[in-house]
Design an enzyme around this catalytic site. Structure first.
Site, PDB file in Angstrom:
ATOM      1  N   GLY A  82       0.849  -1.192   0.000  1.00 24.69           N
ATOM      2  CA  GLY A  82       0.000   0.000   0.000  1.00 24.69           C
ATOM      3  C   GLY A  82       0.878   1.233   0.000  1.00 24.69           C
ATOM      4  N   ILE A 114       2.645   2.759   2.404  1.00 26.04           N
ATOM      5  CA  ILE A 114       3.958   2.610   3.053  1.00 26.04           C
ATOM      6  C   ILE A 114       4.781   1.535   2.341  1.00 26.04           C
ATOM      7  CG2 ILE A 114       5.152   2.026   5.200  1.00 26.04           C
ATOM      8  CD1 ILE A 114       2.683   3.205   6.695  1.00 26.04           C
ATOM      9  N   THR A 159       6.921  -2.989  11.014  1.00 24.00           N
ATOM     10  CA  THR A 159       6.567  -1.607  11.368  1.00 24.00           C
ATOM     11  C   THR A 159       5.061  -1.415  11.169  1.00 24.00           C
ATOM     12  OG1 THR A 159       6.996  -0.760   9.136  1.00 24.00           O
ATOM     13  CG2 THR A 159       8.841  -0.691  10.683  1.00 24.00           C
ATOM     14  N   HIS A 167       7.766   2.029  18.817  1.00 24.60           N
ATOM     15  CA  HIS A 167       6.691   2.516  17.922  1.00 24.60           C
ATOM     16  C   HIS A 167       6.962   3.962  17.485  1.00 24.60           C
ATOM     17  CE1 HIS A 167       2.229   1.830  16.749  1.00 24.60           C
ATOM     18  NE2 HIS A 167       2.804   2.654  15.901  1.00 24.60           N
ATOM     19  N   GLU A 195       1.813  -2.814  23.939  1.00 20.46           N
ATOM     20  CA  GLU A 195       2.608  -1.581  23.916  1.00 20.46           C
ATOM     21  C   GLU A 195       2.178  -0.722  25.091  1.00 20.46           C
ATOM     22  OE1 GLU A 195       2.535   0.326  20.098  1.00 20.46           O
ATOM     23  OE2 GLU A 195       3.290  -1.433  19.082  1.00 20.46           O
ATOM     24  N   ARG A 251       1.784  -3.458  12.808  1.00 21.22           N
ATOM     25  CA  ARG A 251       1.194  -3.497  14.146  1.00 21.22           C
ATOM     26  C   ARG A 251       1.624  -4.797  14.818  1.00 21.22           C
ATOM     27  NH1 ARG A 251       0.324   1.179  13.829  1.00 21.22           N
ATOM     28  NH2 ARG A 251      -1.649   2.317  14.009  1.00 21.22           N
TER      29      ARG A 251
END
Ligand code: NAP
Length: 312
Positions: A142, A144, A221, A271, A252, A223
């Site tokens: 997509g 990224i 990078t 993150h 997280e 999730r």
């Protein structure tokens, strides 16, 4: 904040550095017309009901919206804003950084140097695989994923990718569509860029890891939930894969005593994929654009649930 203050809104700004506990958020949303959220805020049906029927917009300062129940928002006619595009380059930069830092063992070498373990120039000391000339598998070509592929043009790599649908941009990027299992088996680097959805939950599980090469590196990078973290820990300890570069985790923040952080073949970041100064400012501006549009009853410039407009 300056834009929101000058918009003459009745603002309730959470003042603490840590996110509001859910019950506190549930109390404070009652009666609001708009919500500006971060990925650390859980926005689900009970929270929307606690807010009330006057809620017109949820605006998230992130592109990923897996903390928000989109279907519950759509069912209530609430558009959800997000920040696509402005962070793609920053996340792609960090992804390439993680690939090289992991393969070439930056942090392990740095720690050894600080601890006085640099005693000589060792012919095979701190060696690792090359990024250049390798095969890189991108899961999620997509915004990224494509920004990562563009950067990889300079590394003379072979790019494989997997999406649910073949991408129209793939040819221009020299990326070849392959089934997931082929991508896992053939890639030297597997980089995750899909959203976290019920479909991608634990997409990288014990079986997927077992298909990867023992010399392969996993980069996440996207999730934390896209990876079965216990299976990853096992694969890294047993040598089933070579190393991992991780910006996202479950949970997280990851507790500092988590066993993943003790492994020499893990590069871990808290993150910070989009954490360039300019990017975070653009994300904040977009979140304000979305919020103000929603409050004014206008279509959000960047809406994560555009189907909400089909309801009207
Ligand atoms: P995007 O443009 O929507 O791209 C997502 C890609 O994933 C698409 O190519 C999509 O293709 C693919 N995809 C979706 N479901 C899939 C599945 N089940 N299996 C395989 N591929 C699938 O999103 P983006 O803007 O690139 O952002 C991607 C994700 O990055 C975000 O959702 C967010 O979680 C994460 N992110 C992380 C950071 C960070 O700080 N680390 C920062 C920003 C974003 P198809 O629809 O054809 O499947």
């Amino acid at each position: 904040m300056a834009r929101l203050e000058s918009a003459e809104l009745d603002l309730d700004v959470w003042p603490e550095p840590l996110p509001p506990p859910y019950p506190e958020l549930q109390r404070r949303v009652k009666g609001v017309h708009g919500l500006l959220t971060l990925i650390t805020d859980r926005i689900d049906a009970p929270l929307l009901d606690a807010a009330g029927p006057q809620l017109r917009v949820v605006s998230q300062m992130a592109v990923g919206v897996d903390n928000i129940d989109l279907a519950a928002c759509t069912a209530r006619g609430i558009p959800v804003g997000h920040t696509p595009g402005v962070l793609s380059d920053a996340v792609a930069d960090l992804t390439i950084g993680l690939m090289i830092a992991t393969a070439r063992r930056f942090f392990e070498a740095h720690a050894d140097m600080r601890a006085g373990r640099w005693t000589t120039w060792d012919p095979m000391g701190w060696t690792g695989p090359d990024l250049h000339g390798s095969t890189v598998g991108i899961i999620g070509l997509g915004r990224i994923g494509r920004a990562v592929a563009r950067r990889l043009q300079g590394f003379n790599v072979r790019i494989l990718y997997h999406n649910r649908h073949p991408s129209l941009h793939a040819d221009a990027l020299g990326a070849t569509y392959v089934p997931l299992d082929t991508l896992l088996a053939e890639s030297d680097f597997v980089s995750l860029h899909c959203p976290y959805t019920p479909e991608t939950h634990h997409l990288i599980n014990a079986r997927a890891l077992s298909l990867m090469k023992p010399t392969a590196i996993l980069i996440n990078t996207a999730r934390g939930g896209v990876v079965d973290q216990d299976a990853l820990l096992h694969a890294l300890r047993s040598g089933e894969i070579w190393a991992a570069g991780l910006d996202v985790f479950t949970p997280e923040p990851l507790p500092p005593d988590h066993p993943l952080l003790a492994l020499p073949n893990v590069v871990a970041l808290p993150h910070i994929g989009s954490a360039s100064i300019a990017t975070r400012i653009k994300m904040a501006q977009m979140a304000v654009d979305n919020l103000l549009a929603g409050l004014a009853g206008q279509r959000l410039p960047h809406c994560a649930n555009p189907e909400v407009y089909a309801r009207a």
